[in-house]
Design an enzyme around this catalytic site. Structure first.
Site, PDB file in Angstrom:
ATOM      1  N   LEU A  17       0.828  -1.208   0.000  1.00  0.00           N
ATOM      2  CA  LEU A  17       0.000   0.000   0.000  1.00  0.00           C
ATOM      3  C   LEU A  17       0.862   1.258   0.000  1.00  0.00           C
ATOM      4  O   LEU A  17       0.353   2.349   0.181  1.00  0.00           O
ATOM      5  CB  LEU A  17      -0.919  -0.001   1.214  1.00  0.00           C
ATOM      6  CG  LEU A  17      -2.092  -0.982   1.173  1.00  0.00           C
ATOM      7  CD1 LEU A  17      -2.971  -0.789   2.397  1.00  0.00           C
ATOM      8  CD2 LEU A  17      -2.925  -0.804  -0.075  1.00  0.00           C
ATOM      9  N   THR A  70      11.677  -3.114  -0.260  1.00  0.00           N
ATOM     10  CA  THR A  70      11.008  -4.088   0.588  1.00  0.00           C
ATOM     11  C   THR A  70      11.429  -5.507   0.222  1.00  0.00           C
ATOM     12  O   THR A  70      12.357  -5.701  -0.575  1.00  0.00           O
ATOM     13  CB  THR A  70       9.470  -3.863   0.562  1.00  0.00           C
ATOM     14  OG1 THR A  70       8.865  -4.681   1.563  1.00  0.00           O
ATOM     15  CG2 THR A  70       8.854  -4.166  -0.785  1.00  0.00           C
ATOM     16  N   LYS A 112      15.988  -5.864   1.050  1.00  0.00           N
ATOM     17  CA  LYS A 112      16.473  -4.908   2.057  1.00  0.00           C
ATOM     18  C   LYS A 112      17.959  -5.047   2.387  1.00  0.00           C
ATOM     19  O   LYS A 112      18.616  -4.071   2.718  1.00  0.00           O
ATOM     20  CB  LYS A 112      15.642  -5.020   3.336  1.00  0.00           C
ATOM     21  CG  LYS A 112      14.256  -4.424   3.177  1.00  0.00           C
ATOM     22  CD  LYS A 112      13.465  -4.473   4.454  1.00  0.00           C
ATOM     23  CE  LYS A 112      12.111  -3.820   4.205  1.00  0.00           C
ATOM     24  NZ  LYS A 112      11.267  -3.792   5.391  1.00  0.00           N
ATOM     25  N   ASP A 141      12.583   1.744   9.217  1.00  0.00           N
ATOM     26  CA  ASP A 141      11.748   0.696   9.829  1.00  0.00           C
ATOM     27  C   ASP A 141      11.794   0.759  11.359  1.00  0.00           C
ATOM     28  O   ASP A 141      10.780   0.575  12.032  1.00  0.00           O
ATOM     29  CB  ASP A 141      12.214  -0.703   9.396  1.00  0.00           C
ATOM     30  CG  ASP A 141      11.703  -1.081   8.016  1.00  0.00           C
ATOM     31  OD1 ASP A 141      10.698  -0.492   7.559  1.00  0.00           O
ATOM     32  OD2 ASP A 141      12.311  -1.971   7.392  1.00  0.00           O
ATOM     33  N   GLY A 200      15.477 -11.835   8.505  1.00  0.00           N
ATOM     34  CA  GLY A 200      15.752 -11.105   7.262  1.00  0.00           C
ATOM     35  C   GLY A 200      15.989  -9.632   7.539  1.00  0.00           C
ATOM     36  O   GLY A 200      16.331  -9.233   8.664  1.00  0.00           O
ATOM     37  N   ALA A 233      13.952  -7.017   7.697  1.00  0.00           N
ATOM     38  CA  ALA A 233      13.065  -6.331   8.640  1.00  0.00           C
ATOM     39  C   ALA A 233      13.463  -6.692  10.067  1.00  0.00           C
ATOM     40  O   ALA A 233      13.549  -5.832  10.940  1.00  0.00           O
ATOM     41  CB  ALA A 233      11.618  -6.725   8.362  1.00  0.00           C
ATOM     42  N   ASN A 274      13.985 -18.199  13.909  1.00  0.00           N
ATOM     43  CA  ASN A 274      13.821 -18.240  12.443  1.00  0.00           C
ATOM     44  C   ASN A 274      13.649 -19.656  11.925  1.00  0.00           C
ATOM     45  O   ASN A 274      14.153 -20.610  12.505  1.00  0.00           O
ATOM     46  CB  ASN A 274      15.033 -17.588  11.764  1.00  0.00           C
ATOM     47  CG  ASN A 274      14.761 -17.230  10.322  1.00  0.00           C
ATOM     48  OD1 ASN A 274      13.723 -16.630  10.032  1.00  0.00           O
ATOM     49  ND2 ASN A 274      15.646 -17.596   9.414  1.00  0.00           N
ATOM     50  N   ARG A 275      12.901 -19.766  10.801  1.00  0.00           N
ATOM     51  CA  ARG A 275      12.673 -21.058  10.152  1.00  0.00           C
ATOM     52  C   ARG A 275      13.994 -21.712   9.770  1.00  0.00           C
ATOM     53  O   ARG A 275      14.211 -22.887   9.990  1.00  0.00           O
ATOM     54  CB  ARG A 275      11.800 -20.801   8.907  1.00  0.00           C
ATOM     55  CG  ARG A 275      11.485 -22.007   8.099  1.00  0.00           C
ATOM     56  CD  ARG A 275      10.554 -21.640   6.974  1.00  0.00           C
ATOM     57  NE  ARG A 275      11.155 -20.661   6.054  1.00  0.00           N
ATOM     58  CZ  ARG A 275      10.535 -20.161   4.988  1.00  0.00           C
ATOM     59  NH1 ARG A 275       9.287 -20.514   4.719  1.00  0.00           N
ATOM     60  NH2 ARG A 275      11.142 -19.293   4.200  1.00  0.00           N
ATOM     61  N   ARG A 332      20.437 -18.785   9.889  1.00  0.00           N
ATOM     62  CA  ARG A 332      20.279 -17.328   9.742  1.00  0.00           C
ATOM     63  C   ARG A 332      20.014 -16.683  11.109  1.00  0.00           C
ATOM     64  O   ARG A 332      20.461 -15.575  11.374  1.00  0.00           O
ATOM     65  CB  ARG A 332      19.116 -17.001   8.803  1.00  0.00           C
ATOM     66  CG  ARG A 332      19.448 -17.173   7.349  1.00  0.00           C
ATOM     67  CD  ARG A 332      18.294 -16.704   6.488  1.00  0.00           C
ATOM     68  NE  ARG A 332      18.403 -15.316   6.094  1.00  0.00           N
ATOM     69  CZ  ARG A 332      17.422 -14.635   5.493  1.00  0.00           C
ATOM     70  NH1 ARG A 332      16.278 -15.204   5.229  1.00  0.00           N
ATOM     71  NH2 ARG A 332      17.605 -13.376   5.148  1.00  0.00           N
TER      72      ARG A 332
HETATM   73  P1  ATR Z   1      13.480  -9.068   4.142  1.00  0.00           P
HETATM   74  O1  ATR Z   1      14.928  -8.864   3.941  1.00  0.00           O
HETATM   75  O2  ATR Z   1      12.681  -8.050   3.402  1.00  0.00           O
HETATM   76  O3  ATR Z   1      13.066  -9.200   5.584  1.00  0.00           O
HETATM   77  P2  ATR Z   1      13.935 -11.842   3.638  1.00  0.00           P
HETATM   78  O4  ATR Z   1      15.384 -11.626   3.861  1.00  0.00           O
HETATM   79  O5  ATR Z   1      13.481 -12.656   2.473  1.00  0.00           O
HETATM   80  O6  ATR Z   1      13.173 -10.460   3.436  1.00  0.00           O
HETATM   81  O7  ATR Z   1      13.321 -12.385   5.007  1.00  0.00           O
HETATM   82  C1  ATR Z   1      12.078 -12.963   5.124  1.00  0.00           C
HETATM   83  C2  ATR Z   1      11.947 -13.650   6.482  1.00  0.00           C
HETATM   84  O8  ATR Z   1      10.652 -14.281   6.549  1.00  0.00           O
HETATM   85  C3  ATR Z   1      12.972 -14.742   6.725  1.00  0.00           C
HETATM   86  O9  ATR Z   1      13.293 -14.773   8.101  1.00  0.00           O
HETATM   87  C4  ATR Z   1      12.199 -16.008   6.328  1.00  0.00           C
HETATM   88  O10 ATR Z   1      12.686 -17.190   6.927  1.00  0.00           O
HETATM   89  P3  ATR Z   1      13.907 -18.012   6.257  1.00  0.00           P
HETATM   90  O11 ATR Z   1      15.179 -17.315   6.676  1.00  0.00           O
HETATM   91  O12 ATR Z   1      13.804 -19.382   6.825  1.00  0.00           O
HETATM   92  O13 ATR Z   1      13.679 -17.974   4.766  1.00  0.00           O
HETATM   93  C5  ATR Z   1      10.837 -15.665   6.870  1.00  0.00           C
HETATM   94  N1  ATR Z   1       9.719 -16.404   6.264  1.00  0.00           N
HETATM   95  C6  ATR Z   1       9.205 -16.237   5.037  1.00  0.00           C
HETATM   96  N2  ATR Z   1       8.147 -17.054   4.854  1.00  0.00           N
HETATM   97  C7  ATR Z   1       7.987 -17.761   6.010  1.00  0.00           C
HETATM   98  C8  ATR Z   1       7.076 -18.777   6.466  1.00  0.00           C
HETATM   99  N3  ATR Z   1       6.105 -19.231   5.673  1.00  0.00           N
HETATM  100  N4  ATR Z   1       7.231 -19.274   7.714  1.00  0.00           N
HETATM  101  C9  ATR Z   1       8.219 -18.813   8.531  1.00  0.00           C
HETATM  102  N5  ATR Z   1       9.123 -17.866   8.154  1.00  0.00           N
HETATM  103  C10 ATR Z   1       9.012 -17.352   6.916  1.00  0.00           C
END
Ligand code: ATR
Length: 291
Positions: free
Chosen positions: A19, A65, A69, A106, A133, A135, A155-156, A160
């Site tokens: 948005l 975004t 980032k 942010d 990530g 954010a 984190n998943r 990381r």
């Molecule tokens: P940004 O830099 O804009 O924050 P990013 O670096 O792609 O974007 O980070 C996205 C975050 O969302 C990561 O922590 C990602 O987890 P991974 O490091 O395991 O990829 C997390 N993320 C995205 N989709 C997810 C989901 N369905 N469940 C849990 N974590 C998720």
């Protein structure tokens, strides 16, 4: 003579949920400022070319975004102190001489919303952050800078989380920062001991990982403040679960508006009309359709 209209925009992928164009366009029109704000969907492999485009075309500035980032850093000429500390950029300005400067709004947006809507400051706070990530690193660094007591990065992808926690401990000597995988016992313990739980993943985002709750809802409890950086939909699955468990949900809208207001100030030198912007965004979000 009419003033020349300058371009502003947002780069990310995908951008269907954003948005930002609506928010900035409402503010620019209201103030009669000579800028146009557009969405530029940039696939990861095209990021370098996109930034060369910003420089060559004289675009005044862009928001950055997911997923760019952190990835934008090597293509910038300079970073603000905040962006350097965070290792992530959400706002770029192109200076008259063509230099690209990275900022991060942010953290300011998040803390302003947390204060306004949760009555909380970072000082002494025990926080669990979901995601590692761009954010997540911005919010984590801001909270540590404000004196957060304990921080857990969950984190998943566990590697990381561990890497970000280590980096933060190095940047903030004396701080207590742990990294752990989502779903494990350490994550459960961190959430159980936290005052604040922040979702800084894209889970729950409309058009993306829709419907996903990145943490077990059983961990949500009365007294816990739960913030989501996802603002579309306004009530994410995590926030709905927080409400159901009598925790205190804070939507991502306030943070979104305040980070945007700070970017707007950096580019135009003007104050965003916050009340008007909030009403227009709420109308768009409540309209139900994908915006
Ligand atoms: P940004 O830099 O804009 O924050 P990013 O670096 O792609 O974007 O980070 C996205 C975050 O969302 C990561 O922590 C990602 O987890 P991974 O490091 O395991 O990829 C997390 N993320 C995205 N989709 C997810 C989901 N369905 N469940 C849990 N974590 C998720």
């Amino acid at each position: 003579m009419a003033s020349v209209v300058q371009a502003l925009g947002i780069i990310g992928y995908p951008l269907g949920h954003s948005l930002s164009p609506l928010m900035h366009t409402v503010a620019l029109r209201h103030l009669g400022l000579p800028y146009r704000y557009q969405a530029y969907e940039v696939e990861p492999g095209r990021l370098k070319g996109a930034l060369e485009g910003v420089r060559a075309l004289g675009i005044r500035g862009v928001n950055v975004t997911i997923p760019h980032k952190q990835a934008v850093l090597p293509y910038l000429d300079e970073l603000s102190e905040e962006a350097r500390l965070m290792g992530a950029v959400n706002t770029i300005t192109r200076e008259a001489d063509g230099r690209l400067i990275g900022h991060n709004t942010d953290g300011v947006g998040f803390l302003t919303a947390l204060r306004e809507e949760g009555g909380l400051s970072g000082a002494g706070l025990r926080v669990a952050i979901l995601g590692a990530g761009g954010a997540s690193r911005a919010l984590a660094a801001k909270l540590l800078r404000e004196g957060a007591g304990e921080l857990a990065i969950l984190n998943r992808t566990p590697g990381r989380a561990a890497a970000l926690a280590e980096e933060l401990r190095a940047k903030f000597p004396g701080s207590t920062v742990a990294g752990a995988p989502l779903g494990g016992p350490e994550a459960a313990e961190a959430v159980a001991g936290a005052d604040l739980l922040v979702n800084a993943t894209s889970a729950g985002l409309k058009g993306g990982a829709e419907g996903v709750i990145p943490v077990s809802p059983d961990l949500l409890r009365p007294g816990l403040v739960v913030c989501d950086i996802v603002y579309n939909p306004l009530m994410t699955p995590l926030l709905l679960a927080a409400k159901a468990h009598k925790a205190r949900p804070i939507t991502g809208l306030g943070m979104f508006i305040h980070q945007g207001a700070e970017s707007f100030r950096i580019w135009t030198g003007c104050e965003m009309p916050i009340g008007l912007v909030r009403r227009r965004l709420l109308r768009a979000l409540r309209g139900g359709s994908r915006v």
